[in-house]
Design an enzyme around this catalytic site. Structure first.
Site, mmCIF file in Angstrom:
data_model
loop_
_atom_site.group_PDB
_atom_site.id
_atom_site.type_symbol
_atom_site.label_atom_id
_atom_site.label_comp_id
_atom_site.label_asym_id
_atom_site.label_seq_id
_atom_site.Cartn_x
_atom_site.Cartn_y
_atom_site.Cartn_z
ATOM 1 N N LEU A 143 -19.756 -15.418 -3.615
ATOM 2 C CA LEU A 143 -18.678 -16.218 -4.204
ATOM 3 C C LEU A 143 -17.391 -16.050 -3.401
ATOM 4 O O LEU A 143 -16.663 -17.011 -3.159
ATOM 5 C CB LEU A 143 -18.456 -15.813 -5.671
ATOM 6 C CG LEU A 143 -17.354 -16.594 -6.404
ATOM 7 C CD1 LEU A 143 -17.621 -18.092 -6.390
ATOM 8 C CD2 LEU A 143 -17.204 -16.096 -7.847
ATOM 9 N N GLU B 220 -1.273 4.438 9.104
ATOM 10 C CA GLU B 220 -2.572 4.381 8.402
ATOM 11 C C GLU B 220 -3.614 3.494 9.077
ATOM 12 O O GLU B 220 -4.513 2.955 8.406
ATOM 13 C CB GLU B 220 -2.370 3.975 6.924
ATOM 14 C CG GLU B 220 -1.459 4.942 6.164
ATOM 15 C CD GLU B 220 -1.263 4.606 4.690
ATOM 16 O OE1 GLU B 220 -2.080 3.870 4.111
ATOM 17 O OE2 GLU B 220 -0.269 5.102 4.102
ATOM 18 N N CYS C 114 -12.318 -8.135 -3.692
ATOM 19 C CA CYS C 114 -13.231 -7.158 -4.265
ATOM 20 C C CYS C 114 -12.845 -5.766 -3.787
ATOM 21 O O CYS C 114 -12.222 -5.631 -2.741
ATOM 22 C CB CYS C 114 -14.655 -7.430 -3.801
ATOM 23 S SG CYS C 114 -15.240 -9.053 -4.267
ATOM 24 N N HIS D 160 4.699 7.538 -4.477
ATOM 25 C CA HIS D 160 4.938 6.093 -4.469
ATOM 26 C C HIS D 160 4.139 5.441 -5.583
ATOM 27 O O HIS D 160 2.998 5.805 -5.835
ATOM 28 C CB HIS D 160 4.536 5.504 -3.111
ATOM 29 C CG HIS D 160 4.404 4.012 -3.139
ATOM 30 N ND1 HIS D 160 5.492 3.182 -3.235
ATOM 31 C CD2 HIS D 160 3.315 3.199 -3.146
ATOM 32 C CE1 HIS D 160 5.079 1.920 -3.285
ATOM 33 N NE2 HIS D 160 3.759 1.914 -3.234
ATOM 34 N N HIS E 164 4.871 -8.437 -0.809
ATOM 35 C CA HIS E 164 3.769 -9.284 -1.270
ATOM 36 C C HIS E 164 3.946 -10.719 -0.823
ATOM 37 O O HIS E 164 3.059 -11.544 -0.993
ATOM 38 C CB HIS E 164 3.657 -9.200 -2.793
ATOM 39 C CG HIS E 164 3.369 -7.803 -3.249
ATOM 40 N ND1 HIS E 164 4.375 -6.923 -3.582
ATOM 41 C CD2 HIS E 164 2.219 -7.122 -3.355
ATOM 42 C CE1 HIS E 164 3.838 -5.757 -3.905
ATOM 43 N NE2 HIS E 164 2.528 -5.851 -3.769
HETATM 44 N N1 GLN Z 1 0.541 4.434 1.428
HETATM 45 C C1 GLN Z 1 -0.115 3.258 0.970
HETATM 46 C C2 GLN Z 1 0.216 2.097 1.890
HETATM 47 O O1 GLN Z 1 1.289 2.036 2.371
HETATM 48 C C3 GLN Z 1 0.296 2.904 -0.443
HETATM 49 C C4 GLN Z 1 -0.472 1.716 -0.974
HETATM 50 C C5 GLN Z 1 -0.243 1.413 -2.425
HETATM 51 O O2 GLN Z 1 0.730 1.791 -2.989
HETATM 52 N N2 GLN Z 1 -1.112 0.699 -3.042
HETATM 53 O O3 GLN Z 1 -0.590 1.240 2.139
HETATM 54 ZN ZN ZN Z 2 2.407 0.376 -3.373
#
Ligand code: GLN
Ligand code: ZN
Length: 755
Positions: free
Chosen positions: A18, A484, A516, A641, A694
């Protein structure tokens, strides 16, 4: 005969068909191709249900994007701001409701009860009409019936639908819409009855939350009205106990009830006592929220007295829809051979229902070998060396509250940290991840396919890290991150490196729309055999003289976004994970890392559905975080965070984490959260997000400066940080670099104003 049924099946498909069909359509593909893919999935899922011997198949559990949105469409309750006609809604318009368009933002998305599934929140106001719209449900029922299946349609009940919705008119009580809404449900039920449907499942999981008398009255009204339609209603509750309301709910004029005996086994007897002489009771006895093979012996012990009392009025089912577990164990070729028999995903759970019903209907001897196999799997699991680790057990036993205390209070720590770090007023930083470039994805794919070896992969990741660090230096950020690049996912990455954790190859669960997640599985005592992030952090720190933040996922988030053990309390598993994270904190510190961030974005969503259970949860969750962090010396600065949630109601718990700095999502709510932080008088340092990551939009300096000024009015500037809302993983460098440049500028300007 005891009947078997399910409340819903995962819709995404074992190979995420899907997802791929949706994304192809969004890229400009045609609607018939998407409809065909969806239909093929439904057919396959119905066949699995029939082949497993279930007495009916579920219809209406499918949705192109979200089943709550489908209900809003079916009822005709679309927000006027889109200007759409629910009765003639096109597929393209359906997705605009879900994803927004050039003029209108999408419907708000929020978590479905305490799961990681996100639904779209229906918008209601005094003018909302429920004149009916396109009904995917009716089409699905027709489709299943045409294929010869016995169909049980699945609906969200009217009260829960209202409960999940929001009023967009200030002060408007959406319960006033109940009569009109129930009228629309009546029309839906009439249509289903015409299709020859006998039973309809009506989900009312709101009954597992705290309800006041007005909401309870709504059930009386709704079901008295719906009882005039000739279909039989099975009122389904799940995700907790509805025992508190059982006397009242059991008296409603419906034909049956479903209860969750996994989350709330204690409610069985209350329901048996309350139920009328003709009503059906559906026992949710197979865990719909977790991946463990059912202890069939124990299940039969629970079902036995029910069967005796109810006879064929007992039905059996999973505790809730199987939407929340992966589809099938079949493609998991890389799971340890010992582990696989301990598990049951959706397809395997269907088989378990069938065994249980045969045991009840035909006697246990007819399924003796199946019961023995399940018992054997459970016994192996209980005594496996893979599960039990004495070292971990004794560490947890010795994890006193003292282990969760930093050496000194915040005031003493922060003085040492300021001395060591020498940061300017309003220090700037980011949340951790930097854009996941095509180069990172290519390297990861090649490594996975074994086209490149570990050394070459590491080299390419290091190149990315060096690039990210170089860009941050050029931008003039104060506390840097490594970006990261080595992490596919903030939970799975750690799960891959911890004992007691397994990752799956295809264990996908829908999070929202085509998105997902693949939650890892905690099967045993969790232990960190060796340092996970230290080499990476040390390398990144070697590239800069600025402080570099070590980046860890916190114990509560590692727990919350995984499938966890059902053989010990979550609090114990959380503490085990916390001790593993603690070891990592200690090693990062030893490697010279002076700032360590422990992310806890999932802290809020772990809150139980009933408020009476909040204090217990918050106590152990806080202890887990603090146990992970408290090993740090005073001069090591601990950050945390959080994002994606309402934090107002848990501010004291957030403060109790005692992190030196919290960076938190605020820009989407236009800093509303800050007022709460100000009023609460948050004691430590805080970085309210000023850049909404976002959105692809690049915010202007002036905009962020405005947000910062507002923040500085509630938080003393010497305790204020400047940072984005969340990680930058989903953005491109073209968006991120100018945005961060503007952010650093905004910080400099405010600094100059304040000094
Ligand atoms: N350290 C993560 C990042 O920067 C935090 C992600 C999150 O808060 N969902 O991607
Ligand atoms: Zn976050």
């Amino acid at each position: 005969m005891t009947r078997t049924h399910i409340l819903g099946f995962p819709r995404i498909g074992a190979q995420r068909q899907l997802k791929f069909a949706l994304e192809a359509y969004w890229r400009g593909g045609d609607a018939p191709a998407l409809r065909d893919a969806a239909s093929a999935l439904r057919q396959r899922h119905w066949i699995s249900q029939r082949d497993a011997g279930l007495d009916s198949v579920a219809a209406g559990d499918f949705a192109f994007y979200d089943h709550v949105l489908d209900h809003a469409v079916m009822l005709g309750a679309l927000p006027k701001r889109f200007g759409f006609d629910a009765g003639n809604l096109t597929l393209a318009q359906y997705f605009e409701l879900a994803r927004g368009n050039a003029d209108q933002p999408a419907l708000e998305m929020t978590k479905w009860f305490d799961t990681n599934y996100h639904y779209l929140v229906p918008e209601l106001d005094p003018d909302s009409r429920f004149d009916g719209g396109v009904s995917a449900l009716v089409q699905e029922v027709e489709e299943a019936a045409a294929l010869g299946h016995a169909v049980k349609p699945v609906l969200i009940g009217p009260v829960t639908f209202l409960w999940l919705s929001k009023s967009t008119a200030p002060g408007f009580d959406r319960l006033r819409l109940l009569p009109a809404l129930v009228g629309a449900y009546q029309r839906v039920l009439q249509k289903l009855e015409k299709l020859g449907v006998e039973w309809v499942q009506v989900d009312e999981p709101a009954l597992c939350t705290d309800l006041d008398s007005e909401w309870l009255d709504a059930f009386d009204f709704a079901y008295a009205t719906l009882s005039h339609t000739p279909v039989k209603l099975l009122l389904a509750t799940y995700f907790g106990s509805a025992a508190e309301y059982a006397p009242r709910i059991a008296a409603l004029p419906v034909h049956g009830f479903h209860i969750d005996l996994i989350r709330a086994p204690g409610q069985r007897d209350t329901w048996l006592e309350c139920m009328g002489p003709d009503a059906v009771l559906s026992a949710g006895i197979v865990d719909g929220r977790n991946v463990w093979r059912t202890d069939l012996r124990r299940a039969l012990d629970v079902l036995g007295p029910m069967h005796e009392r109810l006879g064929e009025r007992l039905w059996i089912a999973p505790s809730c829809s199987l939407l929340h577990v992966p589809v099938s164990l079949d493609p998991e070729h890389h799971l340890a051979a010992e582990l696989k028999p301990w598990l049951a995903f959706a397809a395997e759970k269907l088989g378990e229902l069938s065994i249980l019903s045969r045991a009840l209907n035909d006697g246990e001897t007819t399924v003796a070998s199946e019961l023995a196999a399940a018992g054997e799997a459970l016994a192996t699991r209980q005594r496996s060396a893979r599960v039990l680790n004495e070292l971990v057990r004794s560490r947890v036993a010795g994890a006193t509250d003292a282990l969760a205390e930093r050496r000194s209070p915040f005031s003493a720590r922060i003085a040492q940290q300021r001395e060591l770090l020498q940061l300017p007023l309003l220090p700037t930083t980011t949340i951790g991840s930097f854009p996941q470039t095509g180069e990172i994805r290519r390297a990861r794919a090649q490594y996975k396919r074994r086209e490149i070896g570990a050394a070459a992969y590491l080299q390419r990741i290091r190149t990315e890290i060096a690039d990210a660090v170089g860009r941050q230096e050029a931008l003039g950020l104060d506390v840097l991150v490594h970006g990261e690049a080595e992490r596919n996912d903030m939970v799975e990455y750690f799960a891959e490196h911890l004992w007691g954790y397994a990752v799956t190859a295809h264990g996908w669960v829908q999070s929202y729309g085509s998105r997902c997640v693949k939650p890892p599985i905690v099967y045993g005592d969790v232990y960190r055999p060796e340092a996970i992030t230290v080499d990476t952090a040390r390398y990144a720190q070697s590239l800069t003289s600025k402080p570099l933040k070590g980046m860890l996922t916190g114990p509560v988030t590692l727990l919350q976004w995984s499938f966890v053990r059902d053989d010990q309390p979550r609090a114990v598993t959380a503490l085990q994970i916390a001790l593993a994270v603690r070891d990592e904190v200690e090693d990062l510190e030893k490697a010279g890392i002076r700032v360590i961030q422990i992310d806890e974005p999932a802290l809020r969503e772990g809150l139980p559905l009933r408020r009476s259970e909040w204090p217990h949860y918050l106590a152990w969750a806080t202890k887990a975080f603090r146990t992970a962090a408290a090993v740090a010396h005073d001069a090591t600065q601990i950050h945390t965070h959080m994002c994606y949630a309402e934090f107002n109601d848990i501010l004291p718990a957030i403060a109790a984490l005692d992190a030196d700095v919290i960076t938190i999502e605020t820009s989407r709510s236009n800093m509303a959260l800050l007022d709460a932080f100000g009023a609460f008088d948050y004691p430590n340092e805080i970085g309210p997000g000023v850049y909404d990551i976002h959105s692809p939009r690049v915010p202007e300096t002036s905009e962020m400066l405005g947000l910062l000024r507002r923040a500085a009015a509630v938080v003393p500037p010497e305790r204020l940080w400047v940072n984005p809302d969340c990680g930058l993983k989903t953005r491109t460098y073209e968006q991120v670099e100018p945005a961060l440049r503007a952010m650093v500028d905004a910080a400099r300007q405010l600094r100059a104003e304040l000094l």
